[in-house]
Scaffold this active site. Structure first.
Site, PDB file in Angstrom:
ATOM      1  N   LYS A  40       0.856  -1.184   0.000  1.00 19.32           N
ATOM      2  CA  LYS A  40       0.000   0.000   0.000  1.00 19.32           C
ATOM      3  C   LYS A  40       0.883   1.221   0.000  1.00 19.32           C
ATOM      4  CE  LYS A  40      -3.918   2.167   0.264  1.00 19.32           C
ATOM      5  NZ  LYS A  40      -3.474   2.900  -0.971  1.00 19.32           N
TER       6      LYS A  40
ATOM      7  N   GLN B 141       7.237   3.724   3.900  1.00 20.97           N
ATOM      8  CA  GLN B 141       5.832   3.328   3.954  1.00 20.97           C
ATOM      9  C   GLN B 141       5.630   2.047   4.772  1.00 20.97           C
ATOM     10  OE1 GLN B 141       3.955   5.505   1.549  1.00 20.97           O
ATOM     11  NE2 GLN B 141       2.253   5.027   2.899  1.00 20.97           N
TER      12      GLN B 141
ATOM     13  N   LYS C 250       5.419   3.248   8.417  1.00 22.50           N
ATOM     14  CA  LYS C 250       4.260   4.122   8.575  1.00 22.50           C
ATOM     15  C   LYS C 250       2.974   3.290   8.587  1.00 22.50           C
ATOM     16  CE  LYS C 250       4.096   7.457   5.558  1.00 22.50           C
ATOM     17  NZ  LYS C 250       3.773   8.367   4.421  1.00 22.50           N
TER      18      LYS C 250
ATOM     19  N   LYS D 180       5.358   1.732  -3.089  1.00 23.16           N
ATOM     20  CA  LYS D 180       5.270   3.092  -3.640  1.00 23.16           C
ATOM     21  C   LYS D 180       5.527   3.005  -5.134  1.00 23.16           C
ATOM     22  CE  LYS D 180       4.721   7.394  -2.226  1.00 23.16           C
ATOM     23  NZ  LYS D 180       4.026   7.890  -1.012  1.00 23.16           N
TER      24      LYS D 180
ATOM     25  N   GLY E 280      -2.718   8.355  -4.196  1.00 24.04           N
ATOM     26  CA  GLY E 280      -2.065   9.575  -4.665  1.00 24.04           C
ATOM     27  C   GLY E 280      -0.804   9.921  -3.883  1.00 24.04           C
ATOM     28  N   ASP E 281      -0.054  10.848  -4.413  1.00 22.14           N
ATOM     29  CA  ASP E 281       1.099  11.476  -3.753  1.00 22.14           C
ATOM     30  C   ASP E 281       1.338  12.757  -4.549  1.00 22.14           C
ATOM     31  OD1 ASP E 281       3.330  10.701  -1.595  1.00 22.14           O
ATOM     32  OD2 ASP E 281       4.389  11.659  -3.242  1.00 22.14           O
TER      33      ASP E 281
ATOM     34  N   THR F 142      -4.521  13.438   5.277  1.00 25.01           N
ATOM     35  CA  THR F 142      -3.111  13.582   5.646  1.00 25.01           C
ATOM     36  C   THR F 142      -2.920  14.863   6.461  1.00 25.01           C
ATOM     37  OG1 THR F 142      -2.566  12.466   3.584  1.00 25.01           O
ATOM     38  CG2 THR F 142      -0.750  13.496   4.779  1.00 25.01           C
TER      39      THR F 142
ATOM     40  N   SER G 211      -6.858   5.748   3.688  1.00 24.40           N
ATOM     41  CA  SER G 211      -6.915   4.878   2.507  1.00 24.40           C
ATOM     42  C   SER G 211      -7.315   3.464   2.910  1.00 24.40           C
ATOM     43  CB  SER G 211      -5.544   4.820   1.822  1.00 24.40           C
ATOM     44  OG  SER G 211      -5.339   5.938   0.985  1.00 24.40           O
TER      45      SER G 211
HETATM   46  P1  NDP Z   1       0.879  17.935  -4.118  1.00 28.91           P
HETATM   47  O1  NDP Z   1       1.351  17.599  -5.465  1.00 28.91           O
HETATM   48  O2  NDP Z   1      -0.576  18.136  -3.890  1.00 28.91           O
HETATM   49  O3  NDP Z   1       1.645  19.223  -3.552  1.00 28.91           O
HETATM   50  C1  NDP Z   1       3.035  19.291  -3.463  1.00 28.91           C
HETATM   51  C2  NDP Z   1       3.407  20.680  -3.014  1.00 28.91           C
HETATM   52  O4  NDP Z   1       4.804  20.754  -2.692  1.00 28.91           O
HETATM   53  C3  NDP Z   1       3.178  21.706  -4.115  1.00 28.91           C
HETATM   54  O5  NDP Z   1       2.811  22.920  -3.537  1.00 28.91           O
HETATM   55  C4  NDP Z   1       4.557  21.770  -4.750  1.00 28.91           C
HETATM   56  O6  NDP Z   1       4.792  22.947  -5.468  1.00 28.91           O
HETATM   57  C5  NDP Z   1       5.424  21.743  -3.522  1.00 28.91           C
HETATM   58  N1  NDP Z   1       6.828  21.484  -3.863  1.00 28.91           N
HETATM   59  C6  NDP Z   1       7.843  22.308  -3.660  1.00 28.91           C
HETATM   60  N2  NDP Z   1       8.977  21.812  -4.096  1.00 28.91           N
HETATM   61  C7  NDP Z   1       8.733  20.643  -4.609  1.00 28.91           C
HETATM   62  C8  NDP Z   1       9.540  19.662  -5.207  1.00 28.91           C
HETATM   63  N3  NDP Z   1      10.853  19.793  -5.387  1.00 28.91           N
HETATM   64  N4  NDP Z   1       8.942  18.542  -5.586  1.00 28.91           N
HETATM   65  C9  NDP Z   1       7.628  18.388  -5.437  1.00 28.91           C
HETATM   66  N5  NDP Z   1       6.802  19.293  -4.869  1.00 28.91           N
HETATM   67  C10 NDP Z   1       7.358  20.420  -4.453  1.00 28.91           C
HETATM   68  O7  NDP Z   1       1.417  16.757  -3.172  1.00 28.91           O
HETATM   69  P2  NDP Z   1       0.916  16.315  -1.727  1.00 28.91           P
HETATM   70  O8  NDP Z   1       0.416  17.486  -0.960  1.00 28.91           O
HETATM   71  O9  NDP Z   1       0.063  15.128  -1.880  1.00 28.91           O
HETATM   72  O10 NDP Z   1       2.288  15.801  -1.080  1.00 28.91           O
HETATM   73  C11 NDP Z   1       3.165  16.657  -0.361  1.00 28.91           C
HETATM   74  C12 NDP Z   1       4.082  15.817   0.499  1.00 28.91           C
HETATM   75  O11 NDP Z   1       3.301  15.027   1.410  1.00 28.91           O
HETATM   76  C13 NDP Z   1       4.949  14.805  -0.251  1.00 28.91           C
HETATM   77  O12 NDP Z   1       6.172  14.661   0.422  1.00 28.91           O
HETATM   78  C14 NDP Z   1       4.149  13.503  -0.125  1.00 28.91           C
HETATM   79  O13 NDP Z   1       4.986  12.377  -0.257  1.00 28.91           O
HETATM   80  C15 NDP Z   1       3.638  13.647   1.289  1.00 28.91           C
HETATM   81  N6  NDP Z   1       2.464  12.858   1.648  1.00 28.91           N
HETATM   82  C16 NDP Z   1       1.332  12.898   0.895  1.00 28.91           C
HETATM   83  C17 NDP Z   1       0.227  12.168   1.273  1.00 28.91           C
HETATM   84  C18 NDP Z   1      -1.061  12.254   0.538  1.00 28.91           C
HETATM   85  O14 NDP Z   1      -2.030  11.630   0.993  1.00 28.91           O
HETATM   86  N7  NDP Z   1      -1.170  12.987  -0.550  1.00 28.91           N
HETATM   87  C19 NDP Z   1       0.268  11.286   2.436  1.00 28.91           C
HETATM   88  C20 NDP Z   1       1.491  11.370   3.202  1.00 28.91           C
HETATM   89  C21 NDP Z   1       2.535  12.114   2.784  1.00 28.91           C
HETATM   90  P3  NDP Z   1       4.645  22.967  -7.069  1.00 28.91           P
HETATM   91  O15 NDP Z   1       3.175  22.980  -7.325  1.00 28.91           O
HETATM   92  O16 NDP Z   1       5.341  24.213  -7.483  1.00 28.91           O
HETATM   93  O17 NDP Z   1       5.316  21.733  -7.583  1.00 28.91           O
HETATM   94  O1  2IT Z   2       2.998   8.904   1.608  1.00 31.21           O
HETATM   95  C1  2IT Z   2       1.856   8.449   1.794  1.00 31.21           C
HETATM   96  O2  2IT Z   2       1.554   7.874   2.851  1.00 31.21           O
HETATM   97  C2  2IT Z   2       0.862   8.637   0.739  1.00 31.21           C
HETATM   98  N1  2IT Z   2       1.159   9.259  -0.271  1.00 31.21           N
HETATM   99  C3  2IT Z   2      -0.509   8.055   0.884  1.00 31.21           C
HETATM  100  C4  2IT Z   2      -0.518   6.603   0.477  1.00 31.21           C
HETATM  101  C5  2IT Z   2      -1.870   5.945   0.429  1.00 31.21           C
HETATM  102  O3  2IT Z   2      -1.884   4.757   0.052  1.00 31.21           O
HETATM  103  O4  2IT Z   2      -2.877   6.549   0.749  1.00 31.21           O
END
Ligand code: NDP
Ligand code: 2IT
Length: 450
Positions: free
Chosen positions: A94, A115, A118, A130, A169-170, A214, A382
């Site tokens: 997952k 992961q 976590k 992943k 998603g991520d 998240t 999830s």
């Molecule tokens: P999004 O794509 O929705 O948002 C990412 C954000 O980070 C954007 O604002 C992006 O800006 C910014 N950013 C800045 N620098 C970077 C870079 N070098 N690479 C990528 N993004 C950058 O992603 P999420 O909010 O889903 O994810 C954010 C973080 O949280 C990640 O580390 C992800 O692994 C983690 N995460 C996500 C989960 C989820 O459920 N979605 C769960 C647990 C962890 P810009 O638009 O300019 O790229």
């Molecule tokens: O980093 C993370 O835990 C995620 N992007 C969410 C993974 C998931 O299966 O919901």
């Protein structure tokens, strides 16, 4: 063979580096975990004898594939797709899919490795995995994104399934991308197997709260950690980096608990709004218009825009919540935060703090919530989506939110108790690694050498 567990961990780390060259993020994630596990291995030599950690650092399976698609001008584009199925000891693999030009096998392996622990911490039966691609969704039309997602799934579908591997998603993958991938999976398999992907739209098997999970979970964890130290988010000045899914719902919940969020960012720069960020503007810009955060100041002339996104850590704050990407807080940013009075850091992104930065926070007496524990609310919800899909029913927003809240509290308690058990009170890095590891290790012991 080894004079002590520390030497065993150092030796294993050297082998991981030699065997996985050019994967610095993966090395970093493994280093941190091995540093925490030495104390556990001292008490449990059977984990060394059974090769538990050696097996943990080697993915069960890694899939790399070509993703060809045709852009709007009729040109053929070729991206690379990845899925790393890291560990299935406690349940189906997952973990999310990341679409970002920086994606390579080392990035996916660090994320998949994190992961495992976590997912174990959530208390739910999910293994670690992943995936993703070096595809850049920025500036692409909906049609291009759809054709890419369909081509990506044309290969991925044979490796996943509701009892095998369940992506979500991520970075760069939200409801739009999950929808396109789910549609293609359904078409290829000819079955409505809702539990194969999570983060789906609410009208075809998605769960309420998954979108918010998240960020909300991060804030529940942070509040729990602060309450345990006689404090709370109320009245605090907070920085939230990024402006994507995690950042937006972190900001929403933190505001609800009485915090003032003064800055947010994207990969180009950050905005500072002394009066407190207006989240409706950010949602409109990011969720609807897919624009840059620099546009925020057009709607709020009193706010400032600063190019250079890591500059956000120079803004004085009580609490910092990094929610963008890996290694966004280096040693220098960590020092600046501590110097400016920041007392609490909790990680919404995966591995946003460098090893040196983490050490500075721990030494500086900052309450530090590591990613594996603090951002587990997304994957936990999830897993709740998977449960609802299996039962063919939907829980209300309040029901899912309550379960999420309880899970985040349990994760905090499990991590802080493990830290105490191993003589490192308040070191939640160690606590989360140990608590997450133990369950996986026991399951691997029970299942023999596989
Ligand atoms: P999004 O794509 O929705 O948002 C990412 C954000 O980070 C954007 O604002 C992006 O800006 C910014 N950013 C800045 N620098 C970077 C870079 N070098 N690479 C990528 N993004 C950058 O992603 P999420 O909010 O889903 O994810 C954010 C973080 O949280 C990640 O580390 C992800 O692994 C983690 N995460 C996500 C989960 C989820 O459920 N979605 C769960 C647990 C962890 P810009 O638009 O300019 O790229
Ligand atoms: O980093 C993370 O835990 C995620 N992007 C969410 C993974 C998931 O299966 O919901």
């Amino acid at each position: 063979m080894y004079s002590n567990a520390r030497q065993y961990c150092d030796d294993l780390f050297q082998r991981v580096v030699a065997r996985n060259a050019n994967e610095p993020e993966f090395h970093q994630a493994v280093r941190e975990v091995l540093d925490s596990l030495a104390v556990v291995l001292e008490r449990h030599p059977e984990y060394i004898e059974e090769g538990i950690v050696e097996r943990l650092v080697e993915p069960e399976r890694q899939i790399i594939f070509r993703v060809p698609w045709v852009d709007d001008s009729g040109r053929v584009q070729v991206n690379r797709g990845f899925r790393v199925q890291f560990n299935s000891a406690i349940g189906p693999y997952k973990g999310g899919l990341r679409f970002h030009p920086s994606v390579n096998v080392g990035i996916i392996k660090f994320l998949g490795f994190e992961q495992i622990f976590k997912n174990s911490l959530t208390g739910l039966p999910i293994g670690g995995g992943k995936g993703g691609s070096d595809f850049d969704p920025k500036g692409k039309s909906d049609g291009e994104v759809m054709r890419f997602c369909q081509s990506f799934m044309a290969e991925l579908y044979r490796h996943i399934g509701q009892d095998i591997d369940v992506p979500a998603g991520d970075i760069g993958v939200g409801a739009r991308e999950i929808g396109y991938m789910y549609g293609q999976y359904k078409r290829l398999t000819g079955a409505c197997e809702a539990g194969v992907l999570t983060g789906k739209g609410l009208i075809y098997g998605g769960s309420l709260v998954r979108k918010q999970a998240t960020g909300y979970g991060l804030v529940y964890f942070t509040e729990e950690m602060m309450n345990d130290h006689g404090d709370s988010l109320r009245g605090k000045t907070v920085l939230v980096s990024g402006s994507g899914n995690v950042s937006i719902y972190t900001t929403e919940k933190a505001m609800e608990l009485g915090a003032k969020i003064v800055a947010m960012s994207d990969s180009n720069g950050y905005v500072y709004d002394a009066g407190g960020i207006d989240l409706d503007i950010v949602k409109q810009l990011k969720e609807v218009e897919r624009k840059r955060i620099s546009e925020y100041v057009k709607h709020r002339p009193a706010a400032e825009y600063h190019p250079g996104w890591t500059g956000i850590w120079n803004v004085p704050c009580d609490v910092a919540l990094p929610c963008a990407t890996q290694n966004e807080i280096d040693a220098q940013s960590a020092q600046t935060l501590v110097k400016n009075g920041c007392r609490v850091v909790a990680e919404g992104a995966n591995m946003p703090t460098s090893l040196e930065g983490t050490e500075i926070f721990l030494q500086g007496g900052v309450l530090f919530g590591p990613a594996k524990a603090a951002n587990a609310g997304g994957v936990a919800t999830s897993a709740l989506e998977m449960s609802q899909n299996s039962m063919r029913l939907s829980w209300t927003f309040e029901e899912v939110d309550e379960k999420l809240r309880r899970i985040m509290k349990n994760i905090y308690v499990a991590s802080s108790q493990a830290a105490v058990e191993y003589g490192r009170r308040d070191n939640l890095v160690l606590g989360a690694n140990v608590a997450g590891f133990k369950k996986v290790a026991e399951a691997m012991m029970a299942q023999g050498v596989v």
